[in-house]
Motif scaffolding. Structure first.
Motif, PDB file in Angstrom:
ATOM      1  N   VAL A  12       0.823  -1.213   0.000  1.00  0.00           N
ATOM      2  CA  VAL A  12       0.000   0.000   0.000  1.00  0.00           C
ATOM      3  C   VAL A  12       0.856   1.261   0.000  1.00  0.00           C
ATOM      4  N   ALA A  61      -1.636   8.211  -5.257  1.00  0.00           N
ATOM      5  CA  ALA A  61      -2.013   8.471  -3.866  1.00  0.00           C
ATOM      6  C   ALA A  61      -2.973   9.654  -3.773  1.00  0.00           C
ATOM      7  N   ALA A  65      -6.871   9.454  -2.615  1.00  0.00           N
ATOM      8  CA  ALA A  65      -7.314  10.276  -1.484  1.00  0.00           C
ATOM      9  C   ALA A  65      -8.521  11.119  -1.880  1.00  0.00           C
ATOM     10  N   GLN A  76      -9.078  12.249   4.569  1.00  0.00           N
ATOM     11  CA  GLN A  76      -7.908  11.518   4.101  1.00  0.00           C
ATOM     12  C   GLN A  76      -6.634  12.222   4.564  1.00  0.00           C
ATOM     13  N   ILE A  78      -2.165  12.037   3.526  1.00  0.00           N
ATOM     14  CA  ILE A  78      -1.032  11.435   2.818  1.00  0.00           C
ATOM     15  C   ILE A  78       0.214  11.809   3.613  1.00  0.00           C
ATOM     16  N   ARG A 665      -2.578   7.298   3.759  1.00  0.00           N
ATOM     17  CA  ARG A 665      -1.818   6.754   2.641  1.00  0.00           C
ATOM     18  C   ARG A 665      -0.371   7.197   2.810  1.00  0.00           C
TER      19      ARG A 665
END
Length: 919
Positions: A12, A61, A65, A76, A78, A665
């Motif tokens: 992932v 990514a 998101a 979300q 990152i 993420r």
């Protein structure tokens, strides 16, 4: 990596290698659109091909998101991490640009050329965050506008503040010459400004305010030309409407930037010998035009970096191929964009001048008192007094003496030159911190959703996509207090990564009764225990700061006394001095030099200095000093509040709470070689980063686990629409079984899943999906919505056209003759005959109910146009129907009245159209 592509995927996690060069084709508008289409706008691609059609990319990514917020309504984040010099800051800037302009990637039709499309050009050029993709002349041209406004204030600024003997005419001549130079770029600036006006101002503010943060918070280090010397968590705020429907709306409403642990020690100390520089803004200010510097402070007129001790002569004036002068134009343009007024700019920049001037103050021993000190540089003291609006005597007193209170008597005692210099440096760091905090607040005021019309719009909610850009792990030849705090933050992020990626997955699988083989992961809990434990480094250092005679050597001694248990990451060597200790971090073993740890952690300013600066003519400094006096308690004439490390730890806790409430993420940035060679990889050096960063373990667990999960009840509710006869659960215990039956029916014919032996597994209460399977189901669901909308449109048009034909009193035998008695449409003929006898002019057939979730797919502008209708021998010679079936409306609006049918004005043609629709 193949073909020089710097990205790959490990489970992932997106792995990003720093290529140490700009690769324009990787970040074009076409690339942005490709990933946006694949994951968001055109998800039916999942039904046609495997996920590997698009190579790994950071846009994957950002697209996922946006998809998670757009379709599911879940916040979300990152998280971008890696060593210093790995490219984290550039990665975050690219993600920010993609997300800010994501809405504009929903462009219908193919794009033959990015450069040839004016819309694409405006999108690509406006976010100046992608500075590497522009020529230098373009970047200079976009920054000239703000400088022209200074002509009107430069003369008055000089006249009202100070003069150096030059006449006003001479100064005006300097200004005129500078403006003539700027006029060379006026044409390019005007054309580009017109393109900028076409872009949403919110997007422009969010993206183009970034150069300000970089100027005040980034610096050149030995390992990185543009290293972030502070941590920031950018919360991009999106306005959500119709969440959970078939066509939700997700528009950028603003952004909020949270910062922590600015390395303000770099203001007074940086390592010239290794090529380090202080913060970019100092070099950029000194590279500004002469007329501009005069308008800020007369002392800057002929000043160079070597004129100030805190700056010094740099080894280079180029950062990532751009010189300081051009960067300064970006900074002034960004200030204008976010609404900082000219007088406020002067106030901010004069704070920087005060910081520079404090560094030039030289202290010496008082010949009349060996325990006292004097300021030996009278000219520098005079300049400082001029900048602050304070008298020289008052400044001299606050630096070289200290007030004490004994019983009911106030005493004034002198301080030596070392202590006086420390106080001066502490004040410089405090003022720079105040300037940085003020700037961040102004940026947030200009970009926060609460301040924009979009964010205040009713009928929706705000969703967040967070971007974390934090300093990378550091290990220098000499590591100070700042490096310990930086590495502490990286330890916390590593723990979060391990828990999210490995431990949490293992715990959840066990609770659901699923088998997942044990995977060994490097655990950093012991290092965190050493840092944050009951007798860890934070607690021991705080105690030493409170103790009256606390010092660095005593702190180190206590560290070894309380943390020598077996397995402790603390270590020592015979060559260590009394102020050195070592810590085995998750990334590497680091030796710290604890000299000045106590002073830096105390982060205090003597009461005399604070009281003196509270009368400064600079508004920001004055208000800050007054506020500190109200918030902090006085102890032994030193303002003692929370220690610096305690504040930072609290900020880390708040950051982890913010991240914990989002779907996370990860992007791991890797330094391919220490020499920063282009497209070169040191396998051993890279392999070490992959190992301690958890990438190897991520690959293993990705083969064993199912990354996406959903409650069984949610699976039934969301995807039962895809089955002709969805299973019905009679009880809670039947939910999982019913969900499995449903998925077997829906995924049975998925072609590109045939290579996947087990696309999903069922736990006690959740269904777990392999990568790409849940996206396939969501794509099927949207296609199903589109199909339903088409059927609704057909029925609505049929009823409307039939209704209008009947009410025109022309449904007679003339209309029925279009249905021959032997026609296969006898059912339609009979239906029309019955309908014509039952309907009355009062019938309300136009009012048609369209279910929520599908109605938004119906375009109210859809029409059936009838062309070239002629009657010949009782039949229609040519009837042309043009069904304009729309996709999801871009603004997400929908109309419950249904689609309208536009029929020709001639009554006879209405009859023909109605009969044709029935056929």
């Amino acid at each position: 990596l193949p073909e020089g592509i710097p990205y790959t995927r490990a489970g992932v996690v997106i792995v990003a290698m720093n290529p140490f060069q700009w690769i324009p084709q990787l970040y074009s508008f076409r690339q942005k659109k490709n990933y946006a289409d694949y994951y968001v706008w055109k998800p039916h691609h999942f039904m046609k091909s495997a996920r590997t059609d698009l190579p790994p990319h950071i846009y994957e990514a950002s697209s996922l998101a946006y998809r998670g917020l757009f379709l599911e309504g879940k916040d979300q984040s990152i998280l971008v991490s890696g060593e210093t010099g790995a490219g984290k800051t550039e990665t975050v800037k690219l993600l920010l640009s993609h997300l800010a302009t994501f809405k504009y990637t929903n462009v219908a039709g193919p794009l033959s050329s990015d450069e040839g499309n004016p819309f694409v050009a405006s999108i690509c050029q406006t976010p100046t965050i992608e500075v590497k993709s522009k020529t230098q002349s373009q970047r200079v041209a976009t920054r000239t506008k703000s400088h022209r406004a200074w002509k009107s204030v430069s003369l008055s600024s000089i006249q009202t503040r100070e003069t150096d003997g030059n006449s006003v005419d001479e100064v005006n001549s300097t200004v005129t010459m500078a403006l003539q130079t700027l006029d060379e770029h006026e044409a390019d600036c005007r054309s580009l400004s017109e393109e900028n006006d076409s872009i949403n101002i919110v997007v422009q503010k969010v993206v183009d305010s970034n150069p300000l943060l970089e100027a005040f918070g980034n610096a050149k280090t030995a390992a990185n030309d543009n290293s972030s010397r502070f941590g920031k968590y950018i919360q991009m705020q999106f306005h959500l409407k119709y969440k959970g429907s078939a066509s939700p709306v997700c528009d950028l409403a603003g952004s909020l930037c949270k910062t922590f642990l600015l390395e303000k020690g770099r203001v007074v100390r940086h390592q010239h010998e290794t090529g380090d520089r202080t913060f970019h803004i100092f070099y950029q200010l000194l590279a500004a035009p002469v007329w501009f510097k005069k308008s800020v402070w007369i002392g800057l007129t002929d000043a160079e970096p070597s004129s100030f001790r805190y700056v010094g002569q740099p080894v280079t004036h180029m950062i990532e191929g751009v010189n300081d002068k051009d960067c300064w134009l970006e900074v002034t343009s960004a200030m204008e964009l976010i609404g900082i007024q000219q007088e406020e700019v002067v106030t901010l920049l004069r704070m920087l001048c005060i910081v520079l001037q404090l560094g030039n103050i030289v202290f010496g021993r008082d010949p009349r008192n060996e325990e006292g000190s004097i300021i030996s540089s009278s000219k520098e003291l005079q300049n400082l007094a001029n900048l602050t609006g304070l008298s020289e005597e008052r400044l001299l007193s606050c630096f070289t003496s200290r007030s004490l209170r004994a019983s009911s008597e106030n005493l004034t005692v002198p301080v030596n030159e070392t202590r006086a210099k420390d106080v001066c440096d502490a004040l410089a760091k405090s003022i720079y911190q105040d300037a940085f905090d003020w700037l961040v607040k102004r940026i947030n005021d200009a970009t926060a959703a609460e301040m924009s019309e979009t964010g205040q719009d009713e009928g929706g909610s705000l969703g967040v996509i967070g971007l974390l850009d934090i300093f990378g792990f550091e290990n220098y030849k000499t590591n100070h207090f700042e490096q310990l705090c930086v590495n502490h933050a990286n330890e916390r992020l590593q723990q979060k990564f391990i828990d999210d990626t490995f431990k949490a997955v293992q715990r959840e699988y066990q609770e659901e009764g699923l088998d997942l083989r044990e995977i060994k992961v490097e655990d950093n809990s012991k290092a965190l225990q050493l840092l944050e434990g009951k007798l860890g480094l934070v607690q021991l250092l705080n105690e030493e700061c409170v103790r009256p005679k606390g010092n660095d050597e005593t702190f180190v001694s206590k560290v070894f006394t309380h943390n020598q248990q077996p397995g402790s990451p603390l270590f020592s060597k015979r060559t260590f001095t009394k102020s050195q200790f070592g810590v085995r971090h998750y990334a590497d073993s680091v030796v710290y030099e604890a000299s000045d740890f106590v002073a830096q952690n105390t982060d205090s300013i003597p009461h005399d200095v604070l009281r003196c600066m509270a009368n400064c003519t600079n508004d920001v400094i004055r208000m800050s000093c007054q506020g500190k006096g109200d918030l902090m308690r006085e102890k032994q004439n030193i303002l003692m509040g929370e220690t610096l490390w305690t504040k930072f730890r609290t900020q880390l806790d708040n950051l982890m709470d913010d991240i914990g409430n989002t779907t996370k993420r990860y992007i791991r940035c890797i330094v391919p070689n220490k020499e920063r060679l282009v497209l070169e990889t040191d396998l051993r050096f890279t392999g070490r980063q992959l190992h301690y960063g958890g990438i190897m373990s991520a690959v293993v667990i990705s083969r064993e686990s199912f990354p996406n999960r959903m409650e069984a009840q949610m699976v039934i509710n969301r995807f039962s629409i895809l089955a002709s006869e969805p299973p019905m659960a009679t009880g809670t215990e039947d939910l999982s079984e019913s969900a499995v039956m449903l998925l077997n029916k829906v995924l049975g014919g998925a072609k590109h899943l045939k290579s996947v032996s087990k696309p999903y597994i069922c736990g006690k209460s959740r269904i777990y999906f392999r990568r790409g399977v849940l996206e396939l189901l969501e794509a099927k669901r949207l296609v199903s919505f589109a199909s339903m909308a088409t059927k609704i449109q057909r029925n609505v048009r049929y009823r409307q056209s039939l209704s209008r034909a009947i009410f025109s009193d022309k449904i007679t035998n003339e209309s029925l003759k279009f249905f021959p008695s032997s026609s296969p449409n006898d059912g339609a003929r009979e239906k029309m005959e019955n309908f014509s006898t039952q309907c009355t002019p009062s019938s309300n057939i136009d009012s048609v109910f369209i279910p929520s979730g599908s109605s938004s797919l119906v375009n109210t502008e859809s029409a059936i146009t009838i062309k070239d209708k002629k009657m010949e021998n009782g039949s229609v010679q040519e009837i042309h129907r043009d069904h304009q079936l729309s996709q999801m409306p871009e603004d997400g609006s929908f109309d419950q009245t249904g689609a309208s049918a536009q029929i020709s004005e001639k009554k006879q043609q209405r009859v023909e159209a109605s009969c044709c629709v029935l056929l």
